[in-house]
Write a protein that holds these residues in place. Structure first.
Motif, mmCIF file in Angstrom:
data_model
loop_
_atom_site.group_PDB
_atom_site.id
_atom_site.type_symbol
_atom_site.label_atom_id
_atom_site.label_comp_id
_atom_site.label_asym_id
_atom_site.label_seq_id
_atom_site.Cartn_x
_atom_site.Cartn_y
_atom_site.Cartn_z
ATOM 1 N N GLN A 30 7.917 -18.731 -6.615
ATOM 2 C CA GLN A 30 7.833 -18.696 -5.150
ATOM 3 C C GLN A 30 6.402 -18.434 -4.665
ATOM 4 O O GLN A 30 6.142 -18.430 -3.468
ATOM 5 C CB GLN A 30 8.758 -17.607 -4.593
ATOM 6 N N LYS A 31 5.529 -18.142 -5.609
ATOM 7 C CA LYS A 31 4.114 -17.882 -5.288
ATOM 8 C C LYS A 31 3.962 -16.749 -4.270
ATOM 9 O O LYS A 31 3.263 -16.882 -3.254
ATOM 10 C CB LYS A 31 3.418 -19.158 -4.810
ATOM 11 N N VAL A 32 4.676 -15.657 -4.546
ATOM 12 C CA VAL A 32 4.585 -14.473 -3.680
ATOM 13 C C VAL A 32 4.549 -13.202 -4.522
ATOM 14 O O VAL A 32 5.086 -13.169 -5.630
ATOM 15 C CB VAL A 32 5.789 -14.325 -2.707
ATOM 16 N N THR A 33 3.906 -12.193 -3.949
ATOM 17 C CA THR A 33 4.082 -10.842 -4.483
ATOM 18 C C THR A 33 4.923 -10.083 -3.482
ATOM 19 O O THR A 33 4.715 -10.197 -2.267
ATOM 20 C CB THR A 33 2.718 -10.141 -4.688
ATOM 21 N N THR A 34 5.901 -9.336 -3.994
ATOM 22 C CA THR A 34 6.805 -8.600 -3.122
ATOM 23 C C THR A 34 6.612 -7.100 -3.335
ATOM 24 O O THR A 34 6.261 -6.662 -4.432
ATOM 25 C CB THR A 34 8.279 -8.952 -3.427
ATOM 26 N N ALA A 35 6.854 -6.343 -2.280
ATOM 27 C CA ALA A 35 6.857 -4.875 -2.379
ATOM 28 C C ALA A 35 8.119 -4.386 -1.691
ATOM 29 O O ALA A 35 8.449 -4.862 -0.588
ATOM 30 C CB ALA A 35 5.628 -4.288 -1.703
ATOM 31 N N PHE A 36 8.828 -3.468 -2.344
ATOM 32 C CA PHE A 36 10.111 -3.005 -1.818
ATOM 33 C C PHE A 36 10.011 -1.595 -1.263
ATOM 34 O O PHE A 36 9.459 -0.704 -1.897
ATOM 35 C CB PHE A 36 11.176 -3.022 -2.924
ATOM 36 N N LEU A 37 10.586 -1.425 -0.060
ATOM 37 C CA LEU A 37 10.596 -0.106 0.577
ATOM 38 C C LEU A 37 12.035 0.203 0.998
ATOM 39 O O LEU A 37 12.506 -0.282 2.038
ATOM 40 C CB LEU A 37 9.686 -0.099 1.806
ATOM 41 N N PRO A 38 12.760 0.958 0.180
ATOM 42 C CA PRO A 38 14.158 1.245 0.491
ATOM 43 C C PRO A 38 14.315 2.133 1.729
ATOM 44 O O PRO A 38 13.545 3.085 1.929
ATOM 45 C CB PRO A 38 14.657 2.001 -0.743
ATOM 46 N N THR B 157 19.538 -0.259 2.442
ATOM 47 C CA THR B 157 18.866 -1.552 2.533
ATOM 48 C C THR B 157 17.377 -1.394 2.228
ATOM 49 O O THR B 157 16.923 -0.299 1.898
ATOM 50 C CB THR B 157 19.131 -2.184 3.922
ATOM 51 N N GLU B 158 16.661 -2.491 2.275
ATOM 52 C CA GLU B 158 15.238 -2.428 1.942
ATOM 53 C C GLU B 158 14.434 -3.318 2.877
ATOM 54 O O GLU B 158 14.941 -4.336 3.361
ATOM 55 C CB GLU B 158 14.998 -2.951 0.514
ATOM 56 N N VAL B 159 13.188 -2.924 3.080
ATOM 57 C CA VAL B 159 12.205 -3.830 3.658
ATOM 58 C C VAL B 159 11.478 -4.463 2.475
ATOM 59 O O VAL B 159 11.139 -3.773 1.509
ATOM 60 C CB VAL B 159 11.221 -3.061 4.570
ATOM 61 N N GLU B 160 11.320 -5.777 2.518
ATOM 62 C CA GLU B 160 10.598 -6.480 1.449
ATOM 63 C C GLU B 160 9.353 -7.099 2.063
ATOM 64 O O GLU B 160 9.459 -8.023 2.888
ATOM 65 C CB GLU B 160 11.489 -7.584 0.846
ATOM 66 N N LEU B 161 8.188 -6.582 1.678
ATOM 67 C CA LEU B 161 6.938 -7.181 2.155
ATOM 68 C C LEU B 161 6.593 -8.344 1.226
ATOM 69 O O LEU B 161 6.709 -8.218 -0.006
ATOM 70 C CB LEU B 161 5.809 -6.138 2.148
#
Ligand code: CMX
Length: 133
Positions: free
Chosen positions: A40-48, A52-56
Motif C-alpha cells: 500500500q506504500k504507507v507507514t501506519t501508526a496506531f493510537l488506541p 477503537t484506534e486512530v490510524e495515522l
C-alpha cells in the motif's frame, strides 16, 4: 452483515512524527506501534482509544493512495474501518447487493488483520474498510 465495532479511523498525514506532536503530546493518546505496509506504500501508526484506534497513514511513495488523497483533498480523515466477524461472507453479501468493491477478496493489512475496501461511490462518499482481526 455481521458487524461489531468501529475498528479504526484512518487519517492521512504528511508526517507521522509531526502529527504525533498533537496526538501524543497535546491529547495524551499514545502510539503503540508503527508498521509499513509495503504493497500500500504507507507507514501506519496506531493510537488506541478504548475499543477503537486512530490510524495515522503517511505515504512512503508518490504512488501511494494516501499521497494522491493528500494532494487532492489535503490531510484529514481518509477512511473508516468496521470490524466484521466473517469478511468473506460480508464481501459476498455486498457483491450480491451490487455494492462496488475495491477488494473482492480479503488481503493482509496492518496489524495482521484481513481487510477489504469498499468504494466511496457505493457508500455515500466514505471510503469504507472492512476488517477481520
Ligand atoms: N474518501 C472518500 N472519497 C474518496 C477517497 C476517500 N479516501 N479517495 C477518493 N475518493 C473519491 C474521489 O474524490 C473521487 O470522487 P469524484 O469522482 O466525485 O471526484 C472518487 O473517489 C474516485 O477517486 P479517484 O481520484 O478517481 O480515484 P483514485 O485513483 O484516487 O482511487 C480509491 C480512489 C478510493 C479507489 C483508491 O484510493 C483505493 O483503491 N483505495 C483503497 C486502498 C487504500 O486507500 N490504501 C491506503 C490505506 C491502506 C491501509 O489502511 O492499510
Amino acid at each position: 452483515m455481521n458487524t461489531s465495532v468501529i475498528d479504526h479511523i484512518g487519517i492521512a498525514v504528511k508526517s507521522i512524527d509531526d502529527s504525533l506532536k498533537f496526538w501524543e503530546t497535546t491529547l495524551g493518546i499514545k502510539c503503540t506501534g508503527r508498521e509499513t505496509v509495503e504493497d500500500q506504500k504507507v507507514t501506519t501508526a496506531f493510537l488506541p482509544i478504548r475499543d477503537t484506534e486512530v490510524e495515522l497513514l503517511e505515504p512512503t511513495s508518490e504512488e501511494s493512495a494516501i499521497a494522491k488523497f493528500i494532494e487532492k483533498k489535503g490531510e484529514g480523515i481518509h477512511h473508516i474501518a468496521i470490524r466484521v466477524d466473517n469478511l468473506e461472507a460480508c464481501l459476498a453479501e455486498l457483491k450480491e447487493s451490487g455494492v462496488r468493491l475495491i477488494d473482492e477478496t480479503p488481503r493482509l493489512g496492518a496489524g495482521g488483520a484481513m481487510i477489504a475496501f469498499v468504494h466511496p461511490k457505493s457508500t455515500g462518499g466514505i471510503l469504507l474498510e472492512l476488517s477481520q482481526r
